[in-house]
Design an enzyme around this catalytic site. Structure first.
Site, mmCIF file in Angstrom:
data_model
loop_
_atom_site.group_PDB
_atom_site.id
_atom_site.type_symbol
_atom_site.label_atom_id
_atom_site.label_comp_id
_atom_site.label_asym_id
_atom_site.label_seq_id
_atom_site.Cartn_x
_atom_site.Cartn_y
_atom_site.Cartn_z
ATOM 1 N N ASP A 217 5.812 41.806 -0.044
ATOM 2 C CA ASP A 217 6.685 40.765 0.889
ATOM 3 C C ASP A 217 6.100 39.491 0.935
ATOM 4 O O ASP A 217 5.855 38.816 1.791
ATOM 5 C CB ASP A 217 6.724 41.448 2.250
ATOM 6 C CG ASP A 217 7.748 40.854 3.110
ATOM 7 O OD1 ASP A 217 8.753 40.377 2.550
ATOM 8 O OD2 ASP A 217 7.753 41.109 4.251
ATOM 9 N N VAL B 127 4.339 40.762 17.521
ATOM 10 C CA VAL B 127 3.284 40.297 17.273
ATOM 11 C C VAL B 127 2.865 39.585 18.321
ATOM 12 O O VAL B 127 3.287 38.877 19.040
ATOM 13 C CB VAL B 127 3.026 39.491 15.915
ATOM 14 C CG1 VAL B 127 1.623 38.861 15.475
ATOM 15 C CG2 VAL B 127 3.772 39.868 14.749
ATOM 16 N N GLY C 35 8.968 40.413 14.253
ATOM 17 C CA GLY C 35 9.630 40.347 12.913
ATOM 18 C C GLY C 35 10.028 41.850 12.613
ATOM 19 O O GLY C 35 10.567 42.575 13.866
ATOM 20 N N ARG C 36 10.305 42.196 11.303
ATOM 21 C CA ARG C 36 10.973 43.407 11.267
ATOM 22 C C ARG C 36 9.888 44.520 11.627
ATOM 23 O O ARG C 36 10.174 45.692 11.793
ATOM 24 C CB ARG C 36 11.004 43.472 9.775
ATOM 25 C CG ARG C 36 12.330 42.832 9.158
ATOM 26 C CD ARG C 36 12.455 42.995 7.778
ATOM 27 N NE ARG C 36 11.740 42.221 7.210
ATOM 28 C CZ ARG C 36 11.376 42.291 5.795
ATOM 29 N NH1 ARG C 36 12.061 43.500 5.000
ATOM 30 N NH2 ARG C 36 10.702 41.513 5.198
ATOM 31 N N PHE C 37 8.591 44.187 11.525
ATOM 32 C CA PHE C 37 7.515 45.096 11.919
ATOM 33 C C PHE C 37 7.508 45.374 13.230
ATOM 34 O O PHE C 37 7.152 46.883 13.757
ATOM 35 C CB PHE C 37 6.172 44.402 11.250
ATOM 36 C CG PHE C 37 5.042 45.282 11.509
ATOM 37 C CD1 PHE C 37 4.666 46.157 10.398
ATOM 38 C CD2 PHE C 37 4.066 45.134 12.626
ATOM 39 C CE1 PHE C 37 3.525 46.830 10.533
ATOM 40 C CE2 PHE C 37 3.116 45.806 12.619
ATOM 41 C CZ PHE C 37 2.713 47.049 11.887
ATOM 42 N N GLY D 225 5.412 36.256 18.256
ATOM 43 C CA GLY D 225 6.717 36.219 17.652
ATOM 44 C C GLY D 225 7.306 37.779 17.341
ATOM 45 O O GLY D 225 6.482 38.735 17.514
ATOM 46 N N ASP E 27 0.333 39.979 5.577
ATOM 47 C CA ASP E 27 1.298 41.039 5.652
ATOM 48 C C ASP E 27 1.359 41.697 4.231
ATOM 49 O O ASP E 27 2.474 42.411 3.891
ATOM 50 C CB ASP E 27 2.685 40.557 6.007
ATOM 51 C CG ASP E 27 2.577 40.264 7.435
ATOM 52 O OD1 ASP E 27 1.620 40.748 8.195
ATOM 53 O OD2 ASP E 27 3.673 39.779 7.796
HETATM 54 P P1 ADP Z 1 7.695 37.396 9.713
HETATM 55 O O1 ADP Z 1 6.644 37.351 8.707
HETATM 56 O O2 ADP Z 1 8.988 37.790 8.882
HETATM 57 O O3 ADP Z 1 7.962 35.823 10.187
HETATM 58 P P2 ADP Z 1 6.126 39.052 11.174
HETATM 59 O O4 ADP Z 1 6.255 40.186 12.046
HETATM 60 O O5 ADP Z 1 5.143 39.018 10.261
HETATM 61 O O6 ADP Z 1 7.446 38.450 10.719
HETATM 62 O O7 ADP Z 1 5.539 37.960 12.141
HETATM 63 C C1 ADP Z 1 6.292 37.419 13.526
HETATM 64 C C2 ADP Z 1 5.496 36.107 13.985
HETATM 65 O O8 ADP Z 1 4.172 36.191 14.013
HETATM 66 C C3 ADP Z 1 5.675 34.922 13.072
HETATM 67 O O9 ADP Z 1 5.832 33.900 13.660
HETATM 68 C C4 ADP Z 1 4.322 34.837 12.242
HETATM 69 O O10 ADP Z 1 4.225 33.570 11.745
HETATM 70 C C5 ADP Z 1 3.512 35.296 13.516
HETATM 71 N N1 ADP Z 1 2.264 36.087 12.966
HETATM 72 C C6 ADP Z 1 2.117 36.967 12.024
HETATM 73 N N2 ADP Z 1 0.815 37.298 11.635
HETATM 74 C C7 ADP Z 1 0.132 36.131 12.137
HETATM 75 C C8 ADP Z 1 -1.336 36.111 12.274
HETATM 76 N N3 ADP Z 1 -2.072 36.908 11.390
HETATM 77 N N4 ADP Z 1 -1.769 34.987 12.902
HETATM 78 C C9 ADP Z 1 -0.792 34.183 13.508
HETATM 79 N N5 ADP Z 1 0.262 34.159 13.547
HETATM 80 C C10 ADP Z 1 1.044 35.352 13.056
HETATM 81 MG MG MG Z 2 4.710 38.157 8.254
#
Ligand code: ADP
Ligand code: MG
Length: 346
Positions: free
Chosen positions: A179, A72, A67-69, A65, A196
């Protein structure tokens, strides 16, 4: 060996720090002669070395996915991992890199059942990434808002208790999540895993604030902002003026998560962002019209959403209150037909 050395008293003294960004430089490593106050920057580098993962050791898989970061990925590094890659477009100076490293230092202090396992980070530009264990379940966000799952009261309380435990631990270690939201809380066969924590500053680093005179508000973000944070929002948020996140603002977020668990929807539903900012900033709480629950359940909400930060309860107290809630007080009553017919699933 580092397994048993991380919990001396010096680490506890930083509990409650307002910002974790710079709270980790002279933490519980005092026993290590390399780590002196005078030489804090190089001590950060020293202690970071053992968490450095060479990027080419990572076997990067699919995109999970965005995200702002940044992006992933799922991947492999001694087992399944999640790889959060920082968008490098704006990370181009030494200062930013140091800020990233300072955040990374925070993570190695986190060992708790309800917190995602931090495994290391890639710290050599242009490849900056954080590697954690891969969460297998779904986020609370997906359960509540996408699948419209209904949790009964006993499960709702169980989830809230685990969140409080993980968060209480973070706060005791002087770490502010910044967050906490249902998107950052996974449910893995009944177990809560929070992700996070402390990453918000890193997120901010990835933003180009130079583009225009607008404030970009990610969907669903506003309802987690405590009044004091809301009041600090600026149309042009400069990278250096961080929002005033504190342990108290985390408690406010917990209130919102508690509301989502109970109601199955966001607080302030249907209100435009301007109205939410105006109302919360002036001390108005979200409407509880959709929440048919007992007094003690609502009291938790009201306490966590207190206008004054110091009036919000600590997680230790929230746990005590949650423990006392009657688990069988379900919302089956025909007089509560709308939103809290949430007892169907057990
Ligand atoms: P947000 O938290 O705003 O959804 P992130 O960048 O944290 O944005 O996450 C992007 C995607 O990756 C999301 O669908 C999230 O559920 C998934 N994700 C993030 N961290 C993990 C993790 N440790 N294990 C599985 N999926 C993750
Ligand atoms: Mg997240």
């Amino acid at each position: 060996g580092s397994g048993s050395t991380g919990t001396d008293d010096s680490e506890r003294t930083i509990a409650g720090r307002v910002d974790s960004q710079d709270s980790t430089v002279s933490d519980g490593e005092n026993a290590d002669p390399r780590c002196t106050r005078q030489n804090s920057v190089s001590s950060v580098s020293q202690s970071l070395r053992e968490w450095d993962i060479p990027y080419d050791e990572l076997d990067r898989g699919e995109v999970i996915g965005k995200g702002r970061f940044g992006i992933v990925y799922s991947g492999n590094w001694h087992g399944h991992v999640a790889i959060k890659e920082l968008r490098m477009d704006y990370v181009n100076d030494e200062k930013t890199l140091e800020a990233f490293k300072a955040e990374v230092v925070t993570f190695r202090k986190t060992r708790h059942e309800n917190l995602v396992l931090f495994m290391g980070a890639c710290m050599k530009p242009p490849r900056l990434a954080i590697v954690t264990s891969l969460c297998k379940g779904r986020t609370l966000y997906t359960h509540i808002h996408v699948q419209k799952d209904k949790f009964n009261m006993s499960k709702t309380i169980m989830i809230a208790q685990q969140i409080s435990q993980g968060m209480g631990y973070l706060h005791a270690r002087g770490i502010v999540h910044k967050d906490l939201k249902t998107k950052n809380i996974f449910l893995e066969s009944g177990k809560v895993v929070i992700t996070d924590f402390g990453l918000f500053n890193v997120t901010r680093l990835c933003h180009d604030t130079r583009r225009g005179n607008w404030l970009s508000i990610p969907p669903g973000w506003l309802c987690y902002l405590a009044p004091e944070v809301m009041r600090s929002l600026r149309v042009i948020q400069k990278p250096d003026d961080g929002l005033p996140f504190t342990p108290y603002s985390d408690i406010y977020c917990f209130g919102t998560v508690w509301y989502e668990l109970l109601c199955g929807e966001w607080p302030h539903k249907g209100l435009p962002p301007e109205a939410i900012i105006w109302q919360v900033g002036r001390g108005m709480k979200p409407s509880l019209a959709n929440l048919q629950a007992s007094r003690d359940v609502k009291d938790i909400l009201m306490a966590c959403w207190s206008y004054q930060p110091y009036e919000r309860p600590e997680f230790a107290n929230i746990q005590i209150t949650l423990n006392k809630l009657p688990k069988k007080r379900l919302h089956r009553s025909p007089s509560h037909p709308i939103h809290l017919s949430r007892s169907a699933e057990s």
